[in-house]
Design a protein around this motif. Structure first.
Motif, PDB file in Angstrom:
ATOM      1  N   ARG A  68       0.827  -1.209   0.000  1.00 12.75           N
ATOM      2  CA  ARG A  68       0.000   0.000   0.000  1.00 12.75           C
ATOM      3  C   ARG A  68       0.858   1.254   0.000  1.00 12.75           C
ATOM      4  O   ARG A  68       0.544   2.228  -0.693  1.00 12.75           O
ATOM      5  N   ALA A  69       1.948   1.230   0.769  1.00  9.81           N
ATOM      6  CA  ALA A  69       2.828   2.388   0.839  1.00  9.81           C
ATOM      7  C   ALA A  69       3.404   2.712  -0.541  1.00  9.81           C
ATOM      8  O   ALA A  69       3.497   3.876  -0.928  1.00  9.81           O
ATOM      9  N   ARG A  70       3.750   1.654  -1.289  1.00 11.01           N
ATOM     10  CA  ARG A  70       4.303   1.858  -2.631  1.00 11.01           C
ATOM     11  C   ARG A  70       3.298   2.531  -3.549  1.00 11.01           C
ATOM     12  O   ARG A  70       3.661   3.268  -4.446  1.00 11.01           O
ATOM     13  N   LYS A  71       1.993   2.249  -3.325  1.00 14.19           N
ATOM     14  CA  LYS A  71       0.958   2.818  -4.196  1.00 14.19           C
ATOM     15  C   LYS A  71       0.417   4.133  -3.651  1.00 14.19           C
ATOM     16  O   LYS A  71      -0.545   4.678  -4.185  1.00 14.19           O
ATOM     17  N   GLY A  72       0.986   4.588  -2.539  1.00 13.69           N
ATOM     18  CA  GLY A  72       0.542   5.850  -1.952  1.00 13.69           C
ATOM     19  C   GLY A  72      -0.791   5.745  -1.239  1.00 13.69           C
ATOM     20  O   GLY A  72      -1.439   6.750  -0.965  1.00 13.69           O
ATOM     21  N   GLU A  73      -1.220   4.500  -0.942  1.00 13.19           N
ATOM     22  CA  GLU A  73      -2.468   4.337  -0.193  1.00 13.19           C
ATOM     23  C   GLU A  73      -2.173   4.471   1.297  1.00 13.19           C
ATOM     24  O   GLU A  73      -1.021   4.363   1.716  1.00 13.19           O
ATOM     25  N   ASP A  74      -3.237   4.691   2.093  1.00 13.46           N
ATOM     26  CA  ASP A  74      -2.986   4.874   3.519  1.00 13.46           C
ATOM     27  C   ASP A  74      -2.520   3.568   4.149  1.00 13.46           C
ATOM     28  O   ASP A  74      -2.871   2.481   3.723  1.00 13.46           O
ATOM     29  N   THR A  75      -1.693   3.683   5.166  1.00 13.30           N
ATOM     30  CA  THR A  75      -1.176   2.512   5.858  1.00 13.30           C
ATOM     31  C   THR A  75      -1.712   2.534   7.280  1.00 13.30           C
ATOM     32  O   THR A  75      -2.875   2.798   7.476  1.00 13.30           O
ATOM     33  N   ARG A  76      -0.872   2.258   8.270  1.00 12.26           N
ATOM     34  CA  ARG A  76      -1.412   2.260   9.630  1.00 12.26           C
ATOM     35  C   ARG A  76      -1.674   3.684  10.101  1.00 12.26           C
ATOM     36  O   ARG A  76      -0.874   4.582   9.854  1.00 12.26           O
ATOM     37  N   THR A  77      -2.803   3.868  10.766  1.00 17.91           N
ATOM     38  CA  THR A  77      -3.138   5.207  11.223  1.00 17.91           C
ATOM     39  C   THR A  77      -3.613   5.156  12.667  1.00 17.91           C
ATOM     40  O   THR A  77      -4.048   4.129  13.146  1.00 17.91           O
TER      41      THR A  77
END
Ligand SMILES: *[C@@H]1O[C@H](CO)[C@@H](O)[C@H](O)[C@H]1NC(C)=O
Ligand SMILES: *[C@@H]1O[C@H](CO)[C@@H](O)[C@H](O)[C@H]1NC(C)=O
Ligand SMILES: *[C@@H]1O[C@H](CO)[C@@H](O)[C@H](O)[C@H]1NC(C)=O
Length: 201
Positions: A68-77
């Motif tokens: 997800r980080a590679r695709k710019g999506e949100d990760t842990r929040t």
């Protein structure tokens, strides 16, 4: 009447699809009957299928997060905001290689030429080194033998911390680990003695 039936069917269909989700993993994509869920992992978007009745192995979580980080999506929040401090492992997150059942492979490289060995929690336990010089031994199955015969055990209890000592440059840990190994060995020896005695009687 027909309209009502159709509406009813539509409602049922909605219900069925809303029940197909993964309770233990919010990033999972779920689909089909029976419901099956997967996570996108790795640089090649491999579909890792999940068992949503169980907790998702940490190795799969890390893979999904890196994907997800590679695709710019949100990760842990936390409270909707991403926080770096949510990462508790010393080195931060990396893209791990997992066994099919979700265990960490002993050697991790984060898609680079630099590798290191990890413990069962995926935390680094050696210094980093070149891909070709780092060798990590896999965990061995505990199977004591007498002669060539594997012992059959009716009941065995083993307590261990992490049987692989870290090889960081800090020596004061090794005492404790040796003590743990000695306790386990003693327990096994006592078990064997008891076995021999019961056989003599
Ligand atoms: C792994 O690689 C990513 C980028 O590809 C980097 O952001 C991350 O810090 C690396 N993690 C470690 C532990 O080296
Ligand atoms: C690691 O294993 C490779 C072969 O698998 C061997 O060539 C190499 O010498 C080993 N390195 C160490 C440090 O044991
Ligand atoms: C141990 O168990 C296996 C199967 O579980 C059996 O085939 C074997 O004969 C047993 N050995 C002894 C020594 O009882």
């Amino acid at each position: 009447m027909k309209v009502l039936v159709l509406l009813g069917l539509a409602a049922l269909a909605c219900l069925a699809s809303s029940q197909c989700n993964c309770k233990t993993m919010k990033w999972a994509t779920c689909d089909g009957t029976p419901c099956s869920c997967f996570l996108l992992t790795g640089t090649d978007n491999f579909k890792q299928s999940l068992n949503c009745q169980k907790l998702i192995p940490k190795c799969f979580l890390m893979q999904a997060e890196m994907n997800r980080a590679r695709k710019g999506e949100d990760t842990r929040t936390i409270g909707g905001k991403p926080v770096e401090s949510a990462f508790v492992d010393n080195d931060g997150i990396y893209d791990p290689v997992c066994e099919r059942d979700g265990k960490f492979k002993a050697k991790q490289c984060n898609n680079t030429e630099e590798c290191w060995c990890v413990n069962s929690a995926g935390v680094r336990r050696t210094d980093k080194g070149d891909k070709n010089t780092i060798n990590c031994t896999e965990l061995e199955k505990f199977a004591p033998k007498v002669g060539s015969q594997t012992l059959n055990m009716t009941n065995i209890k083993i307590y261990y911390v992490d049987e692989k000592p870290p090889t960081f440059t800090m020596k004061n840990l090794s005492g404790g680990i040796i003590a743990v190994i000695v306790v386990v060995v003693l327990a096994v020896v006592i078990g064997l003695l008891a076995l021999v005695r019961t056989h003599q009687h």
